[in-house]
Design a protein around this motif. Structure first.
Motif, PDB file in Angstrom:
ATOM      1  N   GLY A 112     -11.261  -5.115  63.821  1.00  0.00           N
ATOM      2  CA  GLY A 112     -11.425  -5.348  65.250  1.00  0.00           C
ATOM      3  C   GLY A 112     -12.079  -6.687  65.494  1.00  0.00           C
ATOM      4  O   GLY A 112     -12.210  -7.523  64.587  1.00  0.00           O
ATOM      5  N   ALA A 113     -12.527  -6.890  66.731  1.00  0.00           N
ATOM      6  CA  ALA A 113     -13.082  -8.183  67.125  1.00  0.00           C
ATOM      7  C   ALA A 113     -14.378  -8.519  66.403  1.00  0.00           C
ATOM      8  O   ALA A 113     -14.717  -9.697  66.244  1.00  0.00           O
ATOM      9  CB  ALA A 113     -13.313  -8.196  68.637  1.00  0.00           C
ATOM     10  N   PHE A 114     -15.127  -7.493  65.968  1.00  0.00           N
ATOM     11  CA  PHE A 114     -16.385  -7.737  65.265  1.00  0.00           C
ATOM     12  C   PHE A 114     -16.548  -6.662  64.210  1.00  0.00           C
ATOM     13  O   PHE A 114     -15.731  -5.753  64.092  1.00  0.00           O
ATOM     14  CB  PHE A 114     -17.546  -7.734  66.282  1.00  0.00           C
ATOM     15  N   VAL A 124     -20.041  -0.823  68.368  1.00  0.00           N
ATOM     16  CA  VAL A 124     -20.482  -0.980  69.764  1.00  0.00           C
ATOM     17  C   VAL A 124     -20.179  -2.388  70.255  1.00  0.00           C
ATOM     18  O   VAL A 124     -19.656  -2.580  71.358  1.00  0.00           O
ATOM     19  CB  VAL A 124     -21.987  -0.647  69.911  1.00  0.00           C
ATOM     20  N   ALA A 125     -20.508  -3.385  69.440  1.00  0.00           N
ATOM     21  CA  ALA A 125     -20.216  -4.770  69.815  1.00  0.00           C
ATOM     22  C   ALA A 125     -18.708  -4.994  69.886  1.00  0.00           C
ATOM     23  O   ALA A 125     -18.222  -5.705  70.781  1.00  0.00           O
ATOM     24  CB  ALA A 125     -20.846  -5.732  68.814  1.00  0.00           C
ATOM     25  N   GLY A 169     -22.505 -15.978  78.929  1.00  0.00           N
ATOM     26  CA  GLY A 169     -22.625 -15.712  77.509  1.00  0.00           C
ATOM     27  C   GLY A 169     -23.110 -14.297  77.265  1.00  0.00           C
ATOM     28  O   GLY A 169     -23.616 -13.625  78.162  1.00  0.00           O
ATOM     29  N   ALA A 170     -22.937 -13.843  76.040  1.00  0.00           N
ATOM     30  CA  ALA A 170     -23.440 -12.538  75.604  1.00  0.00           C
ATOM     31  C   ALA A 170     -24.470 -12.777  74.500  1.00  0.00           C
ATOM     32  O   ALA A 170     -24.658 -13.903  74.036  1.00  0.00           O
ATOM     33  CB  ALA A 170     -22.300 -11.658  75.107  1.00  0.00           C
ATOM     34  N   LEU A 171     -25.146 -11.723  74.091  1.00  0.00           N
ATOM     35  CA  LEU A 171     -26.182 -11.818  73.057  1.00  0.00           C
ATOM     36  C   LEU A 171     -26.159 -10.559  72.213  1.00  0.00           C
ATOM     37  O   LEU A 171     -26.060  -9.443  72.747  1.00  0.00           O
ATOM     38  CB  LEU A 171     -27.559 -11.998  73.711  1.00  0.00           C
ATOM     39  N   ILE A 172     -26.255 -10.743  70.897  1.00  0.00           N
ATOM     40  CA  ILE A 172     -26.362  -9.601  69.992  1.00  0.00           C
ATOM     41  C   ILE A 172     -27.580  -9.784  69.094  1.00  0.00           C
ATOM     42  O   ILE A 172     -27.939 -10.897  68.725  1.00  0.00           O
ATOM     43  CB  ILE A 172     -25.083  -9.389  69.148  1.00  0.00           C
ATOM     44  N   ASP A 173     -28.216  -8.673  68.745  1.00  0.00           N
ATOM     45  CA  ASP A 173     -29.427  -8.667  67.922  1.00  0.00           C
ATOM     46  C   ASP A 173     -29.316  -7.461  67.000  1.00  0.00           C
ATOM     47  O   ASP A 173     -29.191  -6.324  67.468  1.00  0.00           O
ATOM     48  CB  ASP A 173     -30.662  -8.557  68.825  1.00  0.00           C
ATOM     49  N   PHE A 174     -29.354  -7.690  65.681  1.00  0.00           N
ATOM     50  CA  PHE A 174     -29.102  -6.586  64.753  1.00  0.00           C
ATOM     51  C   PHE A 174     -29.714  -6.897  63.400  1.00  0.00           C
ATOM     52  O   PHE A 174     -30.230  -8.001  63.166  1.00  0.00           O
ATOM     53  CB  PHE A 174     -27.595  -6.321  64.622  1.00  0.00           C
ATOM     54  N   ASN A 175     -29.667  -5.919  62.471  1.00  0.00           N
ATOM     55  CA  ASN A 175     -30.154  -6.150  61.109  1.00  0.00           C
ATOM     56  C   ASN A 175     -29.310  -5.357  60.118  1.00  0.00           C
ATOM     57  O   ASN A 175     -28.218  -4.887  60.454  1.00  0.00           O
ATOM     58  CB  ASN A 175     -31.652  -5.847  61.000  1.00  0.00           C
ATOM     59  N   PRO A 201     -25.565  -4.110  66.594  1.00  0.00           N
ATOM     60  CA  PRO A 201     -25.902  -4.621  67.917  1.00  0.00           C
ATOM     61  C   PRO A 201     -25.828  -3.516  68.972  1.00  0.00           C
ATOM     62  O   PRO A 201     -24.844  -2.765  69.021  1.00  0.00           O
ATOM     63  CB  PRO A 201     -24.831  -5.690  68.169  1.00  0.00           C
ATOM     64  N   LEU A 202     -26.867  -3.422  69.779  1.00  0.00           N
ATOM     65  CA  LEU A 202     -26.968  -2.394  70.813  1.00  0.00           C
ATOM     66  C   LEU A 202     -27.236  -3.040  72.159  1.00  0.00           C
ATOM     67  O   LEU A 202     -27.758  -4.150  72.234  1.00  0.00           O
ATOM     68  CB  LEU A 202     -28.110  -1.417  70.476  1.00  0.00           C
ATOM     69  N   PRO A 203     -26.904  -2.346  73.267  1.00  0.00           N
ATOM     70  CA  PRO A 203     -27.231  -2.885  74.588  1.00  0.00           C
ATOM     71  C   PRO A 203     -28.731  -2.809  74.853  1.00  0.00           C
ATOM     72  O   PRO A 203     -29.458  -2.072  74.190  1.00  0.00           O
ATOM     73  CB  PRO A 203     -26.458  -1.971  75.540  1.00  0.00           C
TER      74      PRO A 203
END
Length: 411
Positions: free
Chosen positions: A195-197, A201-202, A342-348, A353-355
């Motif tokens: 998929g795109a990512f 969720v992202a 723009g969008a923003l993602i934050d993950f580990n 990535p979550l809303p």
């Protein structure tokens, strides 16, 4: 005098040179940084060059501007690391001894790894934007292009800045819309991912945005070769995709020096403990940024967050203490989506990535997995932050380890 050698004066190496020089006694510790090139590139800015948002001069500065006084700067290609002997051999015969070594040699594109990619259409109708030359060549081409099928294709994982190809198609949509010729341009996003990512969720949010902008996603496509005569991408299972202009993420690999040193995997990335950032092969070698094989994004934010952890662990190693600091794979990426948003993602490593809001719970000001103007401003502001704060090893008001504060779990 004890010696620390840093290989690579890009984002990761420069940050560490600044952090270590501030922390270590100059009479006890000699710090040397080695890099073949004298120019520092703000690589996130390459994305904007094809669309005329940035020019070449906006993304380059001398590396020497960011190396602190008291650090030896050597401009040289590196022949190999001799890990068992604690030596670095430079091209030309110079040998550097070290007590601790930091490998920050990054990753680079290797278009020759894909058959037909770097052929007669290279920089004529086939381009990358991961190099300054490719981005500038693509800018010149797009100025005179009258339309057709634009394909953005990813050859192989992993690659530097995983969201950049998405940003490219979003910006292309805006660029051709503003020129009044979007109806003359078909945009396709071709990826080996499902998929795109990489995270569900992202992927859902980004897929909806791509569909809204009439950008076709072609998943699970593994490029085997490029046919320059027919202008086709051909996969390993003989699927074909036509193009009029191809923008591509070539195969990314670590520095060839890593292979010569016997320290790399099949793609010349250094096997690295994903928590301590220590080389698997040698306790006194640490690896930072894109040069490592840790399972997170090859992105500037990762180098920034990991640098804090590596610094703590290197100081512990110097003092003979256990390496208690643990990197969690924290990555934080602004995604330019066009039209000033723009969008923003934050993950580990463990959390996709979550809303939510970032960096302050409920306040933000940035919205996670939201398409907003403030997120675009965050992306734009980052260039100033990069040159004036990040490279100089100064503290940013963002913790190196990811927090769940402000995030909303999705069922």
């Amino acid at each position: 005098m004890k010696k620390i050698v840093i290989l690579g004066a890009g984002t990761a190496g420069t940050m560490m040179a600044n952090k270590l020089r501030k922390a270590l006694d100059r009479e006890e510790w000699e710090i040397t940084i080695v890099d073949q090139f004298k120019t520092h590139y703000y690589q996130p800015g390459f994305l904007f060059i094809p669309f005329g948002i940035y020019q070449k001069e906006d993304v380059i500065k001398p590396k020497a501007d960011f190396i602190p006084a008291g650090v030896n700067m050597i401009y040289s290609a590196i022949d190999r690391i001799e890990g068992e002997a604690n030596k670095v051999h430079l091209e030309g015969g110079q040998v550097l001894n070290y007590d601790f070594l930091i490998v920050a040699t990054g990753t680079k594109t290797n278009p020759d790894e894909t058959a037909g990619l770097k052929d007669k259409l290279w920089y004529k109708e086939i381009f990358d934007f991961y190099t300054i030359d490719g981005a500038v060549a693509l800018q010149k081409f797009l100025k005179g292009w009258e339309g057709g099928k634009l394909v953005m294709a990813i050859t192989e994982l992993p690659y530097k800045c995983p969201v950049a190809p998405l940003e490219f198609v979003f910006l292309a949509d805006a660029y051709f819309t503003e020129l009044g010729m979007r109806d003359k341009v078909e945009i396709a996003y071709v990826t080996p991912m499902p998929g795109a990512f990489t995270k569900p969720v992202a992927t859902k949010m980004l897929s909806e945005l791509l569909a809204e902008k009439n950008i076709e996603v072609i998943p699970d496509f593994y490029i085997e070769r490029v046919d320059n005569d027919q202008k086709k991408l051909i996969s390993y299972d003989e699927k074909e995709i036509d193009f009029d202009v191809l923008t591509v993420v070539p195969v990314n690999m670590g520095d060839e020096m890593i292979e010569r040193s016997g320290l790399g995997d099949d793609l010349n990335f250094v096997p690295t403990d994903k928590h301590t950032l220590q080389s698997v092969a040698h306790e006194n070698i640490f690896v930072l940024g894109d040069a490592s094989n840790i399972p997170t994004s090859k992105a500037g934010s990762v180098a920034h967050f990991a640098a804090d952890i590596l610094f703590e662990n290197l100081m512990s190693a110097i003092e003979g203490r256990p390496l208690h600091a643990k990197f969690d794979g924290h990555a934080n990426c602004y995604i330019e989506t066009g039209f000033g948003k723009g969008a923003l993602i934050d993950f580990n490593y463990d959390t996709e990535p979550l809303p939510g809001t970032f960096p302050l719970p409920g306040i933000g000001p940035f919205g996670l997995l939201k398409n907003t103007k403030i997120n675009h401003y965050g992306k734009v502001m980052f260039r100033w932050i990069y040159w004036h704060i990040l490279l100089k090893g100064k503290e940013l008001p963002v913790e190196p380890l990811m927090t769940m504060a402000g995030k909303k779990k999705v069922n």
